[in-house]
Scaffold this motif. Structure first.
Motif, PDB file in Angstrom:
ATOM      1  N   GLY A   1      10.799  64.361 -23.347  1.00 19.46           N
ATOM      2  CA  GLY A   1       9.787  65.247 -23.929  1.00 19.46           C
ATOM      3  C   GLY A   1       9.798  66.579 -23.208  1.00 19.46           C
ATOM      4  O   GLY A   1       9.806  66.629 -21.984  1.00 19.46           O
ATOM      5  N   PHE A   2       9.786  67.658 -23.977  1.00 16.72           N
ATOM      6  CA  PHE A   2       9.882  68.999 -23.408  1.00 16.72           C
ATOM      7  C   PHE A   2       8.550  69.684 -23.708  1.00 16.72           C
ATOM      8  O   PHE A   2       8.238  69.957 -24.860  1.00 16.72           O
ATOM      9  CB  PHE A   2      11.051  69.713 -24.069  1.00 16.72           C
ATOM     10  N   LEU A   3       7.758  69.886 -22.675  1.00 19.12           N
ATOM     11  CA  LEU A   3       6.379  70.343 -22.869  1.00 19.12           C
ATOM     12  C   LEU A   3       6.145  71.707 -22.272  1.00 19.12           C
ATOM     13  O   LEU A   3       6.762  72.069 -21.279  1.00 19.12           O
ATOM     14  CB  LEU A   3       5.416  69.392 -22.155  1.00 19.12           C
ATOM     15  N   GLY A   4       5.203  72.412 -22.841  1.00 24.76           N
ATOM     16  CA  GLY A   4       4.803  73.685 -22.270  1.00 24.76           C
ATOM     17  C   GLY A   4       3.861  74.387 -23.204  1.00 24.76           C
ATOM     18  O   GLY A   4       3.871  74.122 -24.399  1.00 24.76           O
TER      19      GLY A   4
ATOM     20  N   ASN B   1      17.268  53.931 -28.342  1.00 21.12           N
ATOM     21  CA  ASN B   1      17.638  52.563 -27.971  1.00 21.12           C
ATOM     22  C   ASN B   1      19.103  52.272 -28.279  1.00 21.12           C
ATOM     23  O   ASN B   1      19.722  51.417 -27.657  1.00 21.12           O
ATOM     24  CB  ASN B   1      16.740  51.554 -28.686  1.00 21.12           C
ATOM     25  N   GLN B   2      19.656  52.998 -29.262  1.00 19.42           N
ATOM     26  CA  GLN B   2      21.087  52.834 -29.541  1.00 19.42           C
ATOM     27  C   GLN B   2      21.940  53.680 -28.619  1.00 19.42           C
ATOM     28  O   GLN B   2      23.156  53.760 -28.795  1.00 19.42           O
ATOM     29  CB  GLN B   2      21.386  53.231 -30.985  1.00 19.42           C
ATOM     30  N   GLY B   3      21.314  54.372 -27.681  1.00 22.21           N
ATOM     31  CA  GLY B   3      22.096  55.115 -26.698  1.00 22.21           C
ATOM     32  C   GLY B   3      22.144  56.605 -26.926  1.00 22.21           C
ATOM     33  O   GLY B   3      22.838  57.332 -26.210  1.00 22.21           O
ATOM     34  N   ALA B   4      21.408  57.089 -27.933  1.00 21.94           N
ATOM     35  CA  ALA B   4      21.422  58.529 -28.196  1.00 21.94           C
ATOM     36  C   ALA B   4      20.558  59.270 -27.180  1.00 21.94           C
ATOM     37  O   ALA B   4      19.667  58.700 -26.565  1.00 21.94           O
ATOM     38  CB  ALA B   4      20.920  58.805 -29.607  1.00 21.94           C
ATOM     39  N   THR B   5      20.864  60.552 -27.001  1.00 21.37           N
ATOM     40  CA  THR B   5      20.044  61.430 -26.175  1.00 21.37           C
ATOM     41  C   THR B   5      19.083  62.149 -27.101  1.00 21.37           C
ATOM     42  O   THR B   5      19.520  62.791 -28.050  1.00 21.37           O
ATOM     43  CB  THR B   5      20.935  62.475 -25.471  1.00 21.37           C
ATOM     44  N   VAL B   6      17.788  62.016 -26.858  1.00 19.80           N
ATOM     45  CA  VAL B   6      16.816  62.668 -27.732  1.00 19.80           C
ATOM     46  C   VAL B   6      15.977  63.628 -26.898  1.00 19.80           C
ATOM     47  O   VAL B   6      15.320  63.217 -25.947  1.00 19.80           O
ATOM     48  CB  VAL B   6      15.897  61.634 -28.420  1.00 19.80           C
ATOM     49  N   LEU B   7      16.045  64.908 -27.251  1.00 22.27           N
ATOM     50  CA  LEU B   7      15.208  65.905 -26.580  1.00 22.27           C
ATOM     51  C   LEU B   7      14.255  66.460 -27.626  1.00 22.27           C
ATOM     52  O   LEU B   7      14.696  66.968 -28.650  1.00 22.27           O
ATOM     53  CB  LEU B   7      16.062  67.040 -26.009  1.00 22.27           C
ATOM     54  N   LEU B   8      12.958  66.293 -27.390  1.00 21.27           N
ATOM     55  CA  LEU B   8      12.051  66.896 -28.349  1.00 21.27           C
ATOM     56  C   LEU B   8      10.948  67.655 -27.650  1.00 21.27           C
ATOM     57  O   LEU B   8      10.456  67.245 -26.607  1.00 21.27           O
ATOM     58  CB  LEU B   8      11.483  65.868 -29.335  1.00 21.27           C
ATOM     59  N   SER B   9      10.629  68.807 -28.241  1.00 25.82           N
ATOM     60  CA  SER B   9       9.520  69.583 -27.718  1.00 25.82           C
ATOM     61  C   SER B   9       8.332  69.333 -28.623  1.00 25.82           C
ATOM     62  O   SER B   9       8.490  68.989 -29.794  1.00 25.82           O
ATOM     63  CB  SER B   9       9.849  71.062 -27.728  1.00 25.82           C
ATOM     64  N   SER B  10       7.169  69.464 -28.060  1.00 26.11           N
ATOM     65  CA  SER B  10       5.972  69.328 -28.870  1.00 26.11           C
ATOM     66  C   SER B  10       4.805  69.791 -28.034  1.00 26.11           C
ATOM     67  O   SER B  10       4.852  69.742 -26.814  1.00 26.11           O
ATOM     68  CB  SER B  10       5.770  67.870 -29.279  1.00 26.11           C
TER      69      SER B  10
ATOM     70  N   LEU C   1      15.301  68.576 -31.037  1.00 22.98           N
ATOM     71  CA  LEU C   1      14.299  68.780 -32.073  1.00 22.98           C
ATOM     72  C   LEU C   1      13.123  69.579 -31.515  1.00 22.98           C
ATOM     73  O   LEU C   1      12.499  69.183 -30.539  1.00 22.98           O
ATOM     74  CB  LEU C   1      13.781  67.427 -32.585  1.00 22.98           C
ATOM     75  N   ASP C   2      12.844  70.728 -32.154  1.00 19.51           N
ATOM     76  CA  ASP C   2      11.739  71.570 -31.721  1.00 19.51           C
ATOM     77  C   ASP C   2      10.546  71.281 -32.631  1.00 19.51           C
ATOM     78  O   ASP C   2      10.607  71.555 -33.826  1.00 19.51           O
ATOM     79  CB  ASP C   2      12.156  73.042 -31.807  1.00 19.51           C
ATOM     80  N   GLU C   3       9.506  70.728 -32.093  1.00 21.29           N
ATOM     81  CA  GLU C   3       8.284  70.427 -32.835  1.00 21.29           C
ATOM     82  C   GLU C   3       8.552  69.630 -34.109  1.00 21.29           C
ATOM     83  O   GLU C   3       8.115  70.027 -35.192  1.00 21.29           O
ATOM     84  CB  GLU C   3       7.573  71.737 -33.226  1.00 21.29           C
ATOM     85  N   PRO C   4       9.241  68.496 -34.017  1.00 19.65           N
ATOM     86  CA  PRO C   4       9.610  67.796 -35.264  1.00 19.65           C
ATOM     87  C   PRO C   4       8.411  67.172 -35.976  1.00 19.65           C
ATOM     88  O   PRO C   4       8.474  66.924 -37.171  1.00 19.65           O
ATOM     89  CB  PRO C   4      10.582  66.716 -34.794  1.00 19.65           C
TER      90      PRO C   4
END
Lengths: 307, 269
Positions: free
Chosen positions: A31-34, A176-185, A152-155
């Motif tokens: 999670g990318f917060l600010g 869980n399948q091994g992907a890298t997920v970066l999301l901001s919100s 994903l920016d604010e998905p």
């Protein structure tokens, strides 16, 4: 895997992103917060090569984004759901992306189905889409190539509660399948529920990062007693910090900055009867967020700003 | 995900991905061509090429004096609407990525912007050549029909060189539109700039040349529109080609180079 290394981006004299370093790891949701204008979107745009970095850099899947041979198959990107040609239909936008990536055309129907757009909605022009539909279309574009990295920016922006739940499950499944997920919100609750790791940014600088469980952990104790005044005096006499806690919904509780053993010992020595003694719950993400970004908030928040 | 396993276990069970193959340039060309047609505005702009050719041909048949019902009259008449429509196609193919913000997707799927822009340029030139071939075919039909109505033999007074020059002029006009799109990257501003560049500027230089002797001598070497005008009037001599080359470098190649340089470094928002 996304590696951000000493990334700095300046606009004239203004530093939007200031020496930011972090890693989003495979199999985890980061999670990318600010606060608004903290530099989240700028950082994400630099990741995918839309904005040139002033210094430092980003690698995705071990390389610079521009060196990926067919980026759509490796990195799914959603930066702004409204950034689509308003005159194209949703299906056409996906078809253009599908052709660029060189995927079979059947993939377009699969993905429209996956993001729960109806066929008639898919054939509408995007200018007639609601924000939620645009968001689903943007997510569809990002997932089209079955990438192993999602940026994903604010998905969740504009999605209805069912949509938010659906997206949470989807991203969890991807990780869980091994992907890298970066999301901001800035929907902190969303991030709190889904993220494994957190990166908190304020005024372009990282103010905290790490596993969510570590960042939100606390050594405080919650104690309830019949005689709050006496316990307060005993704690003060022992030099232990505390504050009134509303956690139990009544005024007989204190939140004490010490572990349960020490609080129990103080109460025993002062012969104070206790109703409850337990480790306090971790600070909520909201408290942590407000505290960490207190210096950079636009609004001045008096309570919660411990610093 | 039916079995209950911890996240790390599923992570390790993940299949190793194969390295994707690079996107071939031909695929980018076909995608960019598709993008010229897939909006209502784009579709009708392209359709208007054929429609305008038919209207121009019809106008010549109806109103041109009988003695001028020759192929060159048709070719010239069709050339006018083309000189406006084709540059608009070129302008919009570039600027819509910024004005409509679709560039966010385009340039993340194709991060080497030069490839996406080169594909647009290729499609632009292709469209102008094909459009002119269609226009010439329509003009030929007009010539045959016109002479049949008059009961005379059709007059083919435009040779291969003339037609090739006209195609070159249209391609140059379209590239001017493309250049303005690349430099300005905003649909309405670039369209206005095109009209200023090729119509307002032409009017100003004409007046200047008519009133100022020094400019009328200099004009062929500084006025790109003037130099292009020769392409519509039959074959060019060596000096006219040199005029075209010199003004082309100044008015087309140099700003295009600057525009591409800044486009590659700009921020896509």
């Amino acid at each position: 895997m996304i590696t951000v290394d000493s990334l700095t981006k300046t606009y004239g004299g203004f530093t939007a992103v200031d020496d930011v370093t972090f890693t989003a790891r495979p199999g985890r949701v980061t999670g990318f917060l600010g606060p608004n204008g903290a530099g989240k979107s700028t950082t994400m745009r630099v990741m995918v090569g839309l904005t040139p970095a002033t210094s430092g850099g980003v690698t995705v899947c071990g390389r610079q984004f521009r060196d990926l041979p067919n980026p759509g198959l490796e990195v799914g990107v959603l930066l702004d759901a409204s950034a689509q040609h308003a005159g194209r239909t949703g299906r056409e936008i996906l078809t253009v992306a599908q052709r660029t990536m060189g995927l079979p055309s059947s993939r377009v129907d699969e993905i429209i189905d996956l993001v729960s757009l109806t066929p008639s909605e898919a054939d509408r022009r995007v200018r007639n889409y609601s924000l939620g539909m645009r968001q689903r279309l943007g997510i569809a574009t990002a997932l089209l190539g079955q990438p192993e990295v999602l940026i994903l920016d604010e998905p969740a922006n504009g999605l209805d509660p069912a949509g938010i739940r659906w997206m949470r499950d989807l991203l969890r499944g991807y990780a869980n399948q091994g992907a890298t997920v970066l999301l901001s919100s800035h929907l902190l609750h969303e991030i709190e529920v889904i993220a494994d790791d957190l990166v908190v940014i304020g005024n372009g600088r990282i103010v905290a990062q790490g596993a969510k469980s570590d960042l939100l952990a606390t050594a405080d104790t919650l104690v309830r007693t019949t005689d709050v005044t006496a316990l307060s005096q005993a704690l003060a006499a022992s030099g232990i910090g505390f504050s009134a806690s509303a956690a139990t919904g009544s005024d007989d509780a204190l939140r004490v900055e010490a572990d349960t053993d020490l609080v129990g010992k103080v109460a025993l020595e002062a012969r104070i009867q206790l109703r409850e003694l337990r480790p306090a719950e971790g600070a909520g993400l909201e408290e942590m967020f407000l505290e960490l970004t207190a210096d950079t908030q636009r609004e001045t928040i008096t309570e919660g700003a411990a610093a | 995900m039916s079995t209950i396993t911890a996240a790390p276990a599923t992570t390790t069970a993940r299949v190793e991905r194969r390295e994707p193959r690079p996107i071939p340039f031909t695929r980018l060309l076909s995608v960019e061509l598709r993008k010229c047609f897939d909006t209502r505005a784009g579709f009708w702009l392209m359709a208007s090429i054929g429609i305008a050719s038919l209207l121009a041909t019809g106008a010549v048949l109806l109103w041109a004096p009988d003695s001028e019902l020759t192929y060159s009259t048709f070719a010239t008449a069709i050339g006018f609407p083309m000189a406006i429509i084709l540059p608009m196609v070129a302008v919009l193919s570039v600027t819509s990525e910024w004005s409509q913000r679709s560039g966010l997707t385009t340039f993340t799927l194709v991060p080497h912007r030069s490839r996406a822009i080169a594909a647009k340029a290729g499609v632009t030139v292709g469209i102008s050549v094909v459009s002119m071939l269609i226009a010439m075919a329509i003009g030929a039909v007009g010539t045959v029909v016109g002479s049949a109505i008059l009961g005379i033999a059709p007059v083919w007074d435009a040779g291969f060189v003339d037609l090739a020059n006209i195609v070159l002029a249209q391609v140059l006009g379209m590239l001017v539109g493309f250049m303005l799109g690349v430099v300005i990257r905003n649909s309405s501003a670039a369209i206005v700039a095109y009209f200023v560049y090729s119509f307002a500027l032409t009017a100003i230089t004409e007046v200047l040349a008519a009133t100022q002797d020094w400019f009328s001598n200099l004009q062929p070497w500084v006025d790109f529109n003037y130099a292009q005008g020769a392409l519509f009037n039959g074959s060019l001599n060596g000096e006219q080609w040199a005029n075209l080359a010199v003004t082309g470098v100044v008015w087309l190649v140099a700003p295009m180079a600057f525009g591409l340089w800044s486009l590659m470094r700009s921020e896509v928002k």
